[in-house]
Design an enzyme around this catalytic site. Sequence first.
Site, PDB file in Angstrom:
ATOM      1  N   ASN A   1      30.667  41.739  38.818  1.00 27.89           N
ATOM      2  CA  ASN A   1      30.743  40.414  39.440  1.00 27.89           C
ATOM      3  C   ASN A   1      29.405  39.918  39.978  1.00 27.89           C
ATOM      4  O   ASN A   1      29.272  38.730  40.299  1.00 27.89           O
ATOM      5  CB  ASN A   1      31.782  40.399  40.568  1.00 27.89           C
ATOM      6  CG  ASN A   1      33.209  40.404  40.074  1.00 27.89           C
ATOM      7  OD1 ASN A   1      34.121  40.822  40.782  1.00 27.89           O
ATOM      8  ND2 ASN A   1      33.433  39.963  38.834  1.00 27.89           N
TER       9      ASN A   1
ATOM     10  N   ASP B   1      43.346  38.399  39.667  1.00 27.07           N
ATOM     11  CA  ASP B   1      42.557  37.524  38.810  1.00 27.07           C
ATOM     12  C   ASP B   1      43.124  36.103  38.824  1.00 27.07           C
ATOM     13  O   ASP B   1      44.325  35.898  38.995  1.00 27.07           O
ATOM     14  CB  ASP B   1      42.569  38.069  37.376  1.00 27.07           C
ATOM     15  CG  ASP B   1      41.474  37.466  36.515  1.00 27.07           C
ATOM     16  OD1 ASP B   1      40.513  36.907  37.076  1.00 27.07           O
ATOM     17  OD2 ASP B   1      41.602  37.536  35.287  1.00 27.07           O
TER      18      ASP B   1
END
Length: 246
Positions: free
Chosen positions: A72, A24
């Site tokens: 996503n 991330d």
Amino acid sequence: MSPKDQTTGKHGRRGPRHVAIIMDGNGRWAQARGRPRLFGHHAGAKRVREIVEACPDLGVEYLTIFAFSTENWKRTQVEVAGLMSLFRRYITKEARALRDEGVRVRFIGDRVRLDDKLIRLMDELEEMTAGNTRVHLTIALNYGGRDEVARATKRLAEDVAAGRLDPASVDEETLPRYLDTHVLPDPDLVIRTSGEARISNFLLWQSAYAEYEFIDTLWPDFSSDIFAGLVRSYGARDRRFGGVKA
């Protein structure tokens, strides 16, 4: 596989056999430099090679990385298209090196929404590296833990309906045989970069007894030295798996 199945690393320290990473912070890393988010994703992809190469000396046999989640798809069309292009380029560019370095590559996740060219490249890379054993690299692509469990449960139910599986025999050892990760040991250590302290639907079933490390470092800055430090830290943990010391 028992959660207690760990290995001793090259230097005699007990360490994680399987490390999973939520990579991330790529977008924030790029934005902090006044660059578009995709610039950060490209930088993050380059970082993967360094971490894979560090695994053997640290005694890490299995590395699973979270590349793209089922959630996503909610990102902008430009970013999603850019990521899909990046995945195709990464596989094309790195395939031969991964094969030659003894890395076995697997992909987990639902491939239904992926384009045909990407799926073909994924299949080819898995086949090309199928005989390798030095490092087992698993890439979670269009993956979500809840989605995985739902798909596994559906396959299990189909086997029950077809008479191939006795429902009375179903226990906590049964479902893992239907998961995307059925050939992998459960992760011992899960790392999340970028300062976020959540698991984001990643390996929900498999990580029941994993140790977690949430660190502030953004993924493009995550070095092999940081990785080694976390692996060493894991070796010092007292893992009782629900029991107590005598």
